[in-house]
Write a protein that holds these residues in place. Structure first.
Motif, PDB file in Angstrom:
ATOM      1  N   CYS A  36       0.798  -1.233   0.000  1.00 48.54           N
ATOM      2  CA  CYS A  36       0.000   0.000   0.000  1.00 48.54           C
ATOM      3  C   CYS A  36       0.821   1.268   0.000  1.00 48.54           C
ATOM      4  O   CYS A  36       2.051   1.250  -0.011  1.00 48.54           O
ATOM      5  CB  CYS A  36      -0.957   0.049   1.182  1.00 48.54           C
ATOM      6  SG  CYS A  36      -2.276  -1.124   1.018  1.00 48.54           S
ATOM      7  N   ASN A  37       0.065   2.348   0.069  1.00 48.03           N
ATOM      8  CA  ASN A  37       0.683   3.657   0.050  1.00 48.03           C
ATOM      9  C   ASN A  37       0.469   4.305   1.406  1.00 48.03           C
ATOM     10  O   ASN A  37       0.119   5.464   1.497  1.00 48.03           O
ATOM     11  CB  ASN A  37       0.011   4.473  -1.064  1.00 48.03           C
ATOM     12  CG  ASN A  37       0.767   5.724  -1.353  1.00 48.03           C
ATOM     13  OD1 ASN A  37       2.003   5.718  -1.345  1.00 48.03           O
ATOM     14  ND2 ASN A  37       0.047   6.807  -1.566  1.00 48.03           N
ATOM     15  N   LEU A  38       0.664   3.539   2.464  1.00 50.42           N
ATOM     16  CA  LEU A  38       0.354   4.020   3.806  1.00 50.42           C
ATOM     17  C   LEU A  38       1.531   3.834   4.756  1.00 50.42           C
ATOM     18  O   LEU A  38       1.514   4.300   5.884  1.00 50.42           O
ATOM     19  CB  LEU A  38      -0.875   3.269   4.353  1.00 50.42           C
ATOM     20  CG  LEU A  38      -2.134   3.376   3.474  1.00 50.42           C
ATOM     21  CD1 LEU A  38      -3.141   2.299   3.818  1.00 50.42           C
ATOM     22  CD2 LEU A  38      -2.757   4.747   3.614  1.00 50.42           C
ATOM     23  N   ARG A  82       7.800  -1.704  -2.655  1.00 49.32           N
ATOM     24  CA  ARG A  82       6.357  -1.857  -2.514  1.00 49.32           C
ATOM     25  C   ARG A  82       5.939  -3.146  -3.207  1.00 49.32           C
ATOM     26  O   ARG A  82       6.285  -3.385  -4.363  1.00 49.32           O
ATOM     27  CB  ARG A  82       5.643  -0.652  -3.120  1.00 49.32           C
ATOM     28  CG  ARG A  82       4.142  -0.793  -3.020  1.00 49.32           C
ATOM     29  CD  ARG A  82       3.454   0.537  -3.090  1.00 49.32           C
ATOM     30  NE  ARG A  82       2.047   0.353  -3.346  1.00 49.32           N
ATOM     31  CZ  ARG A  82       1.242   1.306  -3.754  1.00 49.32           C
ATOM     32  NH1 ARG A  82       1.725   2.518  -3.961  1.00 49.32           N
ATOM     33  NH2 ARG A  82      -0.031   1.067  -3.960  1.00 49.32           N
ATOM     34  N   CYS A 139       2.719  -4.460  -3.670  1.00 49.75           N
ATOM     35  CA  CYS A 139       1.410  -4.572  -4.320  1.00 49.75           C
ATOM     36  C   CYS A 139       1.596  -5.039  -5.754  1.00 49.75           C
ATOM     37  O   CYS A 139       2.399  -4.473  -6.489  1.00 49.75           O
ATOM     38  CB  CYS A 139       0.709  -3.227  -4.367  1.00 49.75           C
ATOM     39  SG  CYS A 139       0.381  -2.551  -2.749  1.00 49.75           S
ATOM     40  N   MET A 194      -5.682  -8.314  -5.951  1.00 49.83           N
ATOM     41  CA  MET A 194      -4.500  -7.745  -5.297  1.00 49.83           C
ATOM     42  C   MET A 194      -4.092  -8.611  -4.097  1.00 49.83           C
ATOM     43  O   MET A 194      -2.926  -8.932  -3.903  1.00 49.83           O
ATOM     44  CB  MET A 194      -4.868  -6.332  -4.845  1.00 49.83           C
ATOM     45  CG  MET A 194      -3.837  -5.605  -4.099  1.00 49.83           C
ATOM     46  SD  MET A 194      -2.834  -4.614  -5.161  1.00 49.83           S
ATOM     47  CE  MET A 194      -3.904  -3.244  -5.483  1.00 49.83           C
ATOM     48  N   ALA A 200      -5.083  -1.412   6.000  1.00 51.42           N
ATOM     49  CA  ALA A 200      -5.949  -0.867   4.955  1.00 51.42           C
ATOM     50  C   ALA A 200      -7.284  -1.594   5.073  1.00 51.42           C
ATOM     51  O   ALA A 200      -8.038  -1.350   5.999  1.00 51.42           O
ATOM     52  CB  ALA A 200      -5.295  -1.040   3.599  1.00 51.42           C
ATOM     53  N   LYS A 222      -6.091  -6.997   3.700  1.00 51.73           N
ATOM     54  CA  LYS A 222      -4.700  -6.686   4.029  1.00 51.73           C
ATOM     55  C   LYS A 222      -4.380  -7.154   5.454  1.00 51.73           C
ATOM     56  O   LYS A 222      -3.320  -7.698   5.719  1.00 51.73           O
ATOM     57  CB  LYS A 222      -4.436  -5.180   3.880  1.00 51.73           C
ATOM     58  CG  LYS A 222      -4.402  -4.724   2.427  1.00 51.73           C
ATOM     59  CD  LYS A 222      -2.998  -4.806   1.835  1.00 51.73           C
ATOM     60  CE  LYS A 222      -2.957  -4.896   0.318  1.00 51.73           C
ATOM     61  NZ  LYS A 222      -3.376  -3.729  -0.416  1.00 51.73           N
ATOM     62  N   CYS A 272      -3.484   5.061  -6.340  1.00 49.37           N
ATOM     63  CA  CYS A 272      -2.438   5.037  -5.323  1.00 49.37           C
ATOM     64  C   CYS A 272      -1.158   4.431  -5.859  1.00 49.37           C
ATOM     65  O   CYS A 272      -0.151   4.387  -5.174  1.00 49.37           O
ATOM     66  CB  CYS A 272      -2.904   4.286  -4.088  1.00 49.37           C
ATOM     67  SG  CYS A 272      -2.840   2.513  -4.283  1.00 49.37           S
ATOM     68  N   CYS A 304      -7.300   6.560  -0.399  1.00 54.43           N
ATOM     69  CA  CYS A 304      -7.566   5.133  -0.320  1.00 54.43           C
ATOM     70  C   CYS A 304      -8.978   4.915   0.229  1.00 54.43           C
ATOM     71  O   CYS A 304      -9.374   5.532   1.216  1.00 54.43           O
ATOM     72  CB  CYS A 304      -6.527   4.501   0.593  1.00 54.43           C
ATOM     73  SG  CYS A 304      -6.884   2.810   1.034  1.00 54.43           S
ATOM     74  N   PRO A 305      -9.753   4.037  -0.401  1.00 55.06           N
ATOM     75  CA  PRO A 305     -11.148   3.851   0.003  1.00 55.06           C
ATOM     76  C   PRO A 305     -11.292   3.186   1.371  1.00 55.06           C
ATOM     77  O   PRO A 305     -12.402   3.088   1.888  1.00 55.06           O
ATOM     78  CB  PRO A 305     -11.717   2.951  -1.090  1.00 55.06           C
ATOM     79  CG  PRO A 305     -10.542   2.184  -1.578  1.00 55.06           C
ATOM     80  CD  PRO A 305      -9.392   3.147  -1.512  1.00 55.06           C
ATOM     81  N   CYS A 306     -10.194   2.716   1.934  1.00 56.81           N
ATOM     82  CA  CYS A 306     -10.278   2.067   3.234  1.00 56.81           C
ATOM     83  C   CYS A 306     -10.515   3.079   4.351  1.00 56.81           C
ATOM     84  O   CYS A 306     -10.753   2.702   5.485  1.00 56.81           O
ATOM     85  CB  CYS A 306      -9.002   1.293   3.520  1.00 56.81           C
ATOM     86  SG  CYS A 306      -8.719   0.024   2.302  1.00 56.81           S
ATOM     87  N   PHE A 345     -13.940   0.014  -2.733  1.00 52.35           N
ATOM     88  CA  PHE A 345     -13.971   0.857  -3.926  1.00 52.35           C
ATOM     89  C   PHE A 345     -15.377   0.906  -4.498  1.00 52.35           C
ATOM     90  O   PHE A 345     -15.874   1.948  -4.891  1.00 52.35           O
ATOM     91  CB  PHE A 345     -13.003   0.327  -5.000  1.00 52.35           C
ATOM     92  CG  PHE A 345     -11.630   0.934  -4.922  1.00 52.35           C
ATOM     93  CD1 PHE A 345     -11.459   2.293  -5.097  1.00 52.35           C
ATOM     94  CD2 PHE A 345     -10.512   0.151  -4.668  1.00 52.35           C
ATOM     95  CE1 PHE A 345     -10.199   2.862  -5.031  1.00 52.35           C
ATOM     96  CE2 PHE A 345      -9.250   0.714  -4.593  1.00 52.35           C
ATOM     97  CZ  PHE A 345      -9.089   2.077  -4.774  1.00 52.35           C
TER      98      PHE A 345
END
Ligand code: SF4
Ligand code: SF4
Lengths: 255, 419
Positions: B76-78, B93, B95, B116, B140, B144, B304, B338-340, B374
């Motif tokens: 992720c991007n977190l 990363r 993903c 994913m 997330a 995840k 992301c 992020c939709p989370c 999403f």
């Protein structure tokens, strides 16, 4: 000058000849594995019935899932734009909402003030809730769509059927039959199941325009009745509901 | 540390799982060279080759981190990459949307999970994670979360947990604290300093990357097609597996080359599309293929994997260690689309802003099939964007090719709508 619209659908290929905005001849053939040939066949039948030559036509526009296979067409457009244009003109050039139940897909098209689609929704990739579903259910009852529709219209007490997936619905139907539920009630339940699904698609689009119901599915009076009841709205069915996309394609020639 | 991060199961249970998974066959790392060949065929930019080469040779991270540095994988991007750099490690990363790995993943997790997650699990059976020292999984979605557990028998896993309400005022302190715990963990793990200075240096690296990314982003929006969408997502995917400073150096070269070409490029005639929604990671290019065939360009995105990853800089107000960590949480969490997270406004605002700024023609919201978060957003997006007069199309699809025709019809109709 004439214009010609050919709608190569997954089940049937429809051809519409249009002059000055009105449909002057049409034809329908089954779509074979060679879609280009089916298109040729539909075209020559329509020309024959109107007794005109293709050379007199301004343009041929193809639409439908096989639109690209008909190479001779001057232009190919999607069935979404075609049906939007056809419905728009049939509805007196006003915005409307189209329910189109075709062989392999069901679409809802929000037709804007200019006759272009403003938004649309199509069923997900499987055949749930499409003409194909109705066809498969008809064969469980050893009849065709018309027969299934007539049966359903006689029902006084439709059962609730939960699935619009052809595989699950088939086993649901078989089990209902074995529980000696009336065939009429099961048939009506099937139409209600599809109508419920379509209703939720309409709500997702969220459009209050008057509704026009077309495509092969619109030939079923039972589905029309279920839709009116479940949506609680007025629904118009044009004279030749299957030809709306072909008609719209022909009209687009003059745009 | 509240718990030993690597362990989510008792020894006894671990042993059973390991024995069982050990019996499953290993598979080869999927070969991406045919895809690379295909997408580079029409490239006229010489400096692109570095990025494609990186994607190819880094598929197992074999030569990564040389001279010897530990390799920390993260999803992720977190996860703050800067903290990993500050600990003297390198981050990759993980993903991926690889179809082959997704199918392997179905051997151990249910088929009705997003690809994913499936492909991240499936990569266990290829050699992909072998050279990793540690895997960081952020909080997330639920997929995840459980991924942390699935990977833990094989790799040391750090689960980076934090509140998912994106309200900055409410949660900044907790986020900062979570990032600080993460820094502390790496400090011990690698016997590193991870002090204020190390963090500042790391932020400089990623901010440099942001600078150059932004230049590329606006060049693409103003000169559609100059760096096509295939190449754009390839360079973004390459950043997953490339040290920030090296990436920036090559991206700078690419930018100069593209800028030079932009001068004599004829005007682009097709539609300019904004792609929002699920990430696009090389070589999952189905949507890009279709759009390319229909003659339009993805001139901007909010995914992301590209924009969301590199557009926002770290903005440090207070350069104490905590201040830097807070700035990082602002970049990664508070600004996340992020939709989370709770709070869809940010995504909508950005879409509207980008759309207007670059005079785009339409928005395609791409939903990786089976990702519920999403999909749940699509209803609000459809109506709000429509109300603002922005053409919007929702596309739900996965990695398989079977629905290509249907997706194409939808996109084609969408383009007809914009005429
Ligand atoms: S959208 Fe969110 S959960 Fe999905 S990959 Fe990006 S950061 Fe992770
Ligand atoms: S695509 Fe959705 S379900 Fe899959 S990892 Fe991202 S947020 Fe989770």
């Amino acid at each position: 000058m004439f214009s010609i619209g050919i709608d190569i659908g997954s089940v049937a290929t429809k051809c519409a000849l249009v002059k000055d905005g009105s449909l002057i001849a049409s034809s329908i053939v089954k779509t074979g594995s060679d879609t280009e040939r089916s298109a040729e066949q539909a075209l020559s039948e329509a020309l024959k019935s109107a007794q005109i030559k293709e050379a007199d036509a301004a343009l041929v526009i193809s639409t439908g899932y096989g639109r690209r296979t008909f190479k001779r067409a001057g232009k190919a457009i999607t069935e979404i734009s075609a049906v939007a244009c056809g419905a728009y003109v049939l509805y007196g050039k006003k915005s409307c909402l189209v329910i189109d139940v075709g062989g392999q897909d069901t679409k809802i098209v929000d037709v804007g003030k200019t006759g272009q689609a403003a938004d649309f929704l199509m069923n997900d990739k499987c055949a749930a809730g499409t003409g194909r579903f109705l066809e498969m259910m008809s064969s469980v009852f050893e009849t065709d769509l018309e027969g299934l529709s007539e049966l359903a219209l006689k029902s006084g007490n439709p059962v609730v059927i939960n699935s619009t997936c052809s595989v699950f619905a088939e086993s649901e139907v078989v089990s209902l039959i074995s529980h000696s539920i009336k065939r009429e009630d099961i048939a009506a339940g099937l139409f209600n199941a599809i109508a419920t699904r379509i209703d939720s698609m309409i709500k997702q689009i969220g459009c209050a325009n008057p509704i026009l119901f077309c495509g092969g599915g619109a030939k079923s009076a039972a589905l029309w009745k279920s839709l009116k009841r479940i949506t609680g709205r007025e629904i118009a069915v044009p004279e030749n509901p299957q030809f709306v996309a072909a008609y719209g394609a022909a009209l687009l020639c003059s745009y | 540390m509240d718990r030993d991060n690597a362990r989510y199961m008792k020894d006894e249970y671990l042993k059973i799982i390991k024995t069982y998974l050990g019996q499953l066959q290993t598979a080869h790392t999927p070969d991406i060279s045919p895809a690379i060949q295909r997408y580079t065929q029409n490239s006229n930019l010489k400096s692109l080759s570095f990025f494609y080469d990186t994607l190819l040779k880094r598929s197992t991270f074999l030569d990564y981190g040389i001279p010897k540095k530990p390799i920390v994988g993260y999803f992720c991007n977190l996860v703050p990459e800067e903290v990993i750099y500050a600990a003297g490690a390198v981050g990759v990363r993980l993903c991926s949307s690889d179809d082959v790995c997704a199918r392997l993943g179905e051997e151990i997790i249910p088929g009705d999970f997003c690809s994913m997650i499936k492909s991240s699990c499936g990569a266990l059976f290829t050699r992909r994670y072998d050279n990793l020292d540690l895997v960081v999984v952020p909080a997330a979605c639920d997929g995840k979360l459980k991924l942390a557990e699935v990977l833990s028998p094989f790799k040391e896993v750090y689960f980076l947990d934090f509140p998912r309400d994106s309200d900055y005022l409410k949660n900044a302190e907790i986020w900062t604290q979570k990032y600080s715990q993460f820094a502390e963990f790496l400090r011990k793990r690698y016997n590193a300093r991870v002090n204020r200075e190390d963090l500042l240096n790391a932020c400089k690296l990623t901010n440099k990357r942001t600078d150059i990314f932004r230049k590329i982003y606006s060049l693409r929006a103003s000169h559609p097609g100059i760096i096509n969408a295939f190449d754009y997502f390839a360079i973004a995917s390459a950043s997953f597996v490339c040290e920030a400073n090296i990436w920036s150096a090559y991206a700078e070269k690419l930018y100069k080359e593209a800028q030079y070409l932009a001068g004599n490029k004829p005007d682009f005639k097709g539609k300019k599309i904004l792609l929002a929604g699920s990430s696009i990671i090389f070589p999952n290019y189905k949507i890009l293929d279709i759009l390319n065939e229909l003659g339009c360009d993805i001139s901007a995105d909010t995914t992301c994997s590209a924009y969301g990853r590199m557009y926002d800089p770290v903005e440090i107000d207070e350069d104490t260690q905590d201040g830097i960590l807070r700035a990082l949480s602002l970049k990664y969490i508070a600004a996340s689309m992020c939709p989370c997270f709770l709070g869809i406004d940010k995504l909508i605002d950005r879409i509207v802003e980008i759309f207007r700024e670059h005079s785009l023609n339409g928005i395609i919201y791409h939903n990786l099939r089976l990702c519920q978060v999403f999909e749940m957003q699509s209803f609000a997006l459809r109506h709000i964007l429509k109300d603002k007069g922005l053409p919007f199309l929702f596309i739900k699809t996965d990695l398989s090719k079977e629905d290509t025709g249907q997706i194409k019809t939808r996109i084609e109709a969408f383009l007809e709508m914009m005429r």
